[in-house]
Design a protein around this motif. Sequence first.
Motif, PDB file in Angstrom:
ATOM      1  N   PRO A 142      59.427  25.718  13.906  1.00  0.00           N
ATOM      2  CA  PRO A 142      59.495  24.751  12.799  1.00  0.00           C
ATOM      3  C   PRO A 142      60.500  23.640  13.048  1.00  0.00           C
ATOM      4  O   PRO A 142      60.281  22.500  12.616  1.00  0.00           O
ATOM      5  CB  PRO A 142      59.901  25.607  11.591  1.00  0.00           C
ATOM      6  CG  PRO A 142      60.446  26.872  12.152  1.00  0.00           C
ATOM      7  CD  PRO A 142      59.742  27.075  13.447  1.00  0.00           C
ATOM      8  N   ASN A 189      58.790  21.096  15.294  1.00  0.00           N
ATOM      9  CA  ASN A 189      57.749  20.394  14.528  1.00  0.00           C
ATOM     10  C   ASN A 189      58.357  19.384  13.563  1.00  0.00           C
ATOM     11  O   ASN A 189      57.886  18.243  13.453  1.00  0.00           O
ATOM     12  CB  ASN A 189      56.895  21.400  13.762  1.00  0.00           C
ATOM     13  CG  ASN A 189      55.977  22.190  14.682  1.00  0.00           C
ATOM     14  OD1 ASN A 189      55.675  21.759  15.784  1.00  0.00           O
ATOM     15  ND2 ASN A 189      55.545  23.361  14.235  1.00  0.00           N
ATOM     16  N   GLY A 210      56.616  23.046   6.467  1.00  0.00           N
ATOM     17  CA  GLY A 210      57.477  23.381   7.601  1.00  0.00           C
ATOM     18  C   GLY A 210      58.826  23.925   7.161  1.00  0.00           C
ATOM     19  O   GLY A 210      59.327  24.905   7.717  1.00  0.00           O
TER      20      GLY A 210
END
Length: 435
Positions: free
Chosen positions: A307, A310, A26
Amino acid sequence: MYKQYFKQAWNLMKQNRFFSTVYIIGTGLAISMVMVMAVVYHIRTANIAPEVHRDRICYVRYVSYRMNDDKGSLNSSCGPRFLKEVIYNLKTPEAVAVTTDPSMTRFMLGDIFVQVPGHDEMPKVNLLGCNDQFWKVYSFNFREGKPFTEADFQSGFPRMVLTESLARRLFGENEATGQTLLINEARYTVSGVVADVSGVTSDVYAEVWVPYSSLNAIMKQMTSEQNGSAGPLIANILLHDAKDIGALTDELAESVKRYNTGLVEGQVKYGEPVSYANSMIGNLFYKDRKQTYLILVIVLLLFLLVPALNLSGLNTSHMQDRIPEVGIRKAFGASRSILLSQIFAENMILMLPGGIAGLLFSYVLVFLFRNILLSSGFFAMQMGTGNTIALSPGMLLNMEVFFYAFLICLVLNLLSSMVPAWRAVRVNITDALNG
């Protein structure tokens, strides 16, 4: 103390391999998103050879000749007479490099082929007409010979400079300087050979450079008031200082007024000088620089949003699992600052490999999709058909670009990791121990 933090962080990484792998990936994706945009923007705006003075270059690209009594108009770039009587007489510039507009010269001259007399091979090439000051404004690496001179340009002598790869293709290992070449059956003498030029430097890109004064299709327009005023030439003006663009604008206005007094059949209007940065940005979103930067920032934030969400969700879930650990450590006297310092160290350990992966991944993306990235409407200026998008290490390995990209992703990671950590360490000891 920090050494102990790093040891513990390393052990946690080994214990939570799935979390560590996803976190590194990530982080790498976030950095690669930023780096791709940063590298492309850097390539299109930084001083990169041969365009080593982008920060001091401005352009006069637009000239309109309007006939008296509204009988018609010709909207184009600069004509040879306009350049001679207006642009070349300006005092503000340090130098003026004039180049042919590739889109117009393709229409005027057609396809350009070069041939060694007596040989069958006749490759199609990109040709750029220019003046002698072109070689002073732009910095080329000459492998052989030298550029054509002012005397060559003023006399319209058929001299040419060609790229190293084209010279080797036509002459093999023999020296090209002094040799004769046919350009669409017109004889030219090679005055020099330069290192190949990347299509990224679109103002100067070509495989063959000749004095535009040697091109009859252009110079025959000198006697015409209309075609001599508006034609296929672009004035690339090098200023002593970027701030001189205001003085140049004022001087150009006065010079055009004097020029118009000598015209009989019509009058000339022109586009004001535009800096390199504004010229590039103007091709994006309606020539509004502030709006362009705002849109670029929004696009960057959108790239980082996925990202970031996440990582934030991953960190929140991870910290929930560690709340009992936090409670135990607080029960034994660990302060919030110590707990946050440890979590910060853990994230730095995870971020470093993610940063390296993101850096490598971004360069792979730029290399694989360089033609799309650099010649798209998002970053392109005037990339010609068939331009070679060659990227040297110096264009890509820029520590300043990497530093800013890494800094942005550091802030991203801190926000996505430290906010859940701050919420976790604020849980009272009883609730933390109860999970």
